[in-house]
Design a protein around this motif. Structure first.
Motif, mmCIF file in Angstrom:
data_model
loop_
_atom_site.group_PDB
_atom_site.id
_atom_site.type_symbol
_atom_site.label_atom_id
_atom_site.label_comp_id
_atom_site.label_asym_id
_atom_site.label_seq_id
_atom_site.Cartn_x
_atom_site.Cartn_y
_atom_site.Cartn_z
ATOM 1 N N LEU A 56 2.102 8.152 -12.106
ATOM 2 C CA LEU A 56 1.438 9.423 -12.369
ATOM 3 C C LEU A 56 0.198 9.625 -11.501
ATOM 4 O O LEU A 56 -0.111 10.744 -11.118
ATOM 5 N N GLN A 57 -0.526 8.536 -11.214
ATOM 6 C CA GLN A 57 -1.730 8.656 -10.383
ATOM 7 C C GLN A 57 -1.998 7.325 -9.698
ATOM 8 O O GLN A 57 -1.489 6.278 -10.096
ATOM 9 N N GLY A 58 -2.810 7.376 -8.657
ATOM 10 C CA GLY A 58 -3.200 6.172 -7.935
ATOM 11 C C GLY A 58 -2.108 5.665 -7.006
ATOM 12 O O GLY A 58 -1.032 6.245 -6.898
ATOM 13 N N ARG A 59 -2.419 4.560 -6.333
ATOM 14 C CA ARG A 59 -1.481 3.961 -5.383
ATOM 15 C C ARG A 59 -1.454 2.463 -5.618
ATOM 16 O O ARG A 59 -2.483 1.850 -5.930
ATOM 17 N N ILE A 60 -0.291 1.860 -5.456
ATOM 18 C CA ILE A 60 -0.155 0.424 -5.590
ATOM 19 C C ILE A 60 0.765 -0.083 -4.492
ATOM 20 O O ILE A 60 1.707 0.601 -4.098
ATOM 21 N N GLU A 61 0.431 -1.242 -3.945
ATOM 22 C CA GLU A 61 1.277 -1.871 -2.934
ATOM 23 C C GLU A 61 2.033 -3.007 -3.605
ATOM 24 O O GLU A 61 1.435 -3.821 -4.309
ATOM 25 N N ALA A 62 3.337 -3.054 -3.384
ATOM 26 C CA ALA A 62 4.165 -4.147 -3.902
ATOM 27 C C ALA A 62 4.674 -4.964 -2.727
ATOM 28 O O ALA A 62 4.929 -4.432 -1.641
ATOM 29 N N PRO B 239 1.777 8.805 -6.720
ATOM 30 C CA PRO B 239 2.196 9.815 -7.685
ATOM 31 C C PRO B 239 3.561 10.414 -7.358
ATOM 32 O O PRO B 239 3.837 10.780 -6.222
ATOM 33 N N GLY B 240 4.422 10.438 -8.375
ATOM 34 C CA GLY B 240 5.762 10.986 -8.226
ATOM 35 C C GLY B 240 6.817 9.953 -7.872
ATOM 36 O O GLY B 240 8.009 10.220 -7.979
ATOM 37 N N ASP B 241 6.411 8.767 -7.445
ATOM 38 C CA ASP B 241 7.381 7.725 -7.095
ATOM 39 C C ASP B 241 7.921 7.049 -8.354
ATOM 40 O O ASP B 241 7.250 6.965 -9.380
ATOM 41 N N VAL B 242 9.165 6.550 -8.241
ATOM 42 C CA VAL B 242 9.831 5.836 -9.325
ATOM 43 C C VAL B 242 10.268 4.480 -8.791
ATOM 44 O O VAL B 242 10.795 4.379 -7.687
ATOM 45 N N VAL B 243 10.055 3.425 -9.593
ATOM 46 C CA VAL B 243 10.433 2.064 -9.216
ATOM 47 C C VAL B 243 11.285 1.480 -10.338
ATOM 48 O O VAL B 243 10.933 1.598 -11.513
#
Length: 115
Positions: free
Chosen positions: A73-79, A91-95
């Motif tokens: 929903l918000q922010g960014r994360i690196e995997a 935001p908007g991505d699905v994992v």
């Protein structure tokens, strides 16, 4: 039409990998009398969590606690997977997390906004 999701999974040796999957969408009279919308096949689910990881959160390699979808929903994360693959979601991505055994994946919050 199709939509894309990220998938993190573990192979037979327990090494984690990241790939992008496509999900087909088709026009459906989903909420009449509203016009048709693009809809995927139903994905079974048994519950939902809401979570927040603060700026600076850094999770070394860990397994997913269960097979689960994450909708950002918000922010960014690196995997990062053990095979060296990295990706950033926002935001908007699905994992789809399926690395419930083996080494798992590492992830960290980037930027100046909680995830």
């Amino acid at each position: 039409m199709e939509t894309h999701i990220w998938r993190i999974w573990a192979d037979g040796a327990g090494e984690s990998h990241i790939e992008q999957l496509s999900r087909a969408l088709r026009p459906v009279d989903f909420a009449p009398p509203a016009p048709p919308m693009e809809v995927s096949d139903l994905v079974p689910a048994s519950g939902a969590h809401f979570l927040r990881a603060p700026v600076g959160w850094d999770g070394d390699f860990h397994q997913a606690p269960r097979r689960q979808y994450i909708v950002v929903l918000q922010g960014r994360i690196e995997a990062r997977a053990t095979d060296g693959t990295r990706f950033e979601i926002g935001p908007g991505d699905v994992v789809l997390l399926e690395d419930t055994w083996g080494v798992g994946h590492a992830s960290r919050v980037g930027g100046d906004e909680d995830w």
